[in-house]
Design a protein around this motif. Structure first.
Motif: not given
Length: 337
Positions: A203-224
């Protein structure tokens, strides 16, 4: 000396491997071809060709000059053809490839106006989730998200795609609503993985105009992309999908936007076509129309059909950023975020 003409004569001699055959092919006297090459070498102050009674071969400088001449003359021909084509009415079959959700929700509903404007264009629209080889598969152009990384393609920017961070009321009721980016670490996300590389997208978020990546935990992934939305609605975790896909569920209350003050980075959307083909009238017409459509489509701006923004907070001081994930050929990834 007409340098463009000299380039053509030079390339003609190299490709024919003979002054005489080049003169015949170009419809020029042999003496003119010989004098042109000599004049070109004098102008460049270097020998371009090694001559014998039986053959002609390139010198090292000649080989470099030949390669550059090829690029220059090809670009000149494409430029002239583009202006000549501009006067022609767009017509013929146009093969386009686009991600399924954008095709179904953005393009298809408005194709009537395209056909009214360009009745002689036969559209063939492919909608899939795999990378497309435009040359091998005879596809005229594609709509893709992300920065251009393929040097064999030309990108015509037509707009951008915004994203939203959200979760179901049931999930937020059980786990609480995060109010800061740091609080996301206590939550789990539904991951979206690349059908090309197999890796999960951060994931990422714009903080003061700069893209900040965030690594999230999770137990499910899809590609649709559609499955991704469904996973969020079914409370498997937080999601970060394209806003136009989440919009109906934000309106209905099936999803709720979180952290609205920190938006995910938007993704630039482009019409791509091979650089070794000049922009034909039908491709130009489609690109112009697509740019108009993206500019006025309320779904892409986060609005409902009435033009009212849903789940959006305004931050006029925030500068837009076009820092984008590596998702050029992964259509659904662009839509899912």
């Amino acid at each position: 000396m007409d340098r463009f003409q000299a380039m053509k004569v030079f390339m003609g001699v190299v490709e024919a491997n003979s002054f005489t055959r080049a003169a015949d092919n170009l419809g020029l006297p042999r003496a003119t071809v010989t004098n042109t090459i000599q004049g070109l070498e004098n102008h460049l102050k270097t020998r371009l060709l090694n001559r014998t009674t039986r053959s002609v071969s390139l010198t090292a400088d000649g080989a470099a000059y030949y390669e550059r001449c090829g690029r220059i003359l090809a670009e000149l021909e494409e430029t002239e053809a583009a202006f000549q084509d501009a006067a022609r009415r767009p017509q013929g079959r146009l093969r386009v490839d686009v991600a399924g959700p954008i095709g179904r929700q953005i393009l298809i509903p408005h194709l009537g106006e395209f056909h009214e404007r360009y009745p002689d264009v036969e559209l063939v629209i492919g909608m899939g989730d795999r990378p497309v080889d435009l040359v091998q598969e005879a596809v005229d152009c594609v709509i893709r998200g992300g920065e251009l990384t393929d040097s064999t393609l030309v990108a015509r920017r037509i707009g951008s795609l915004s994203f939203v961070t959200c979760g179901s009321p049931a999930y937020l009721g059980r786990h609480g609503e995060p109010l800061t980016l740091e609080e996301l670490q206590r939550h789990r996300a539904v991951h979206y993985f690349s059908s090309v590389s197999g890796r999960n997208f951060d994931w990422d978020f714009l903080v003061d105009g700069v893209s900040v990546p965030i690594r999230m935990e999770g137990r499910m992934a899809v590609n649709d992309a559609d499955a991704y939305i469904t996973c969020g609605i079914k409370s498997f975790g937080l999601i970060q999908p394209a806003r136009f896909m989440a919009l109906p569920h934000l309106e209905s209350g099936a999803l709720k936007e979180i952290l609205p003050q920190w938006k995910p980075s938007p993704v630039p959307m482009s019409v791509l076509y091979p650089q070794n083909r000049h922009l034909s009238p039908k491709v130009r017409a489609f690109a112009d129309w697509a740019a108009e459509l993206f500019a006025r489509c309320p779904l892409l701006s986060g609005c409902n059909s009435a033009g009212v923004e849903v789940g959006v907070c305004h931050y006029p001081d925030r500068k837009p950023s076009y820092t984008v994930r590596d998702m050029l050929v992964d259509d659904n990834a662009v839509l899912a975020g």
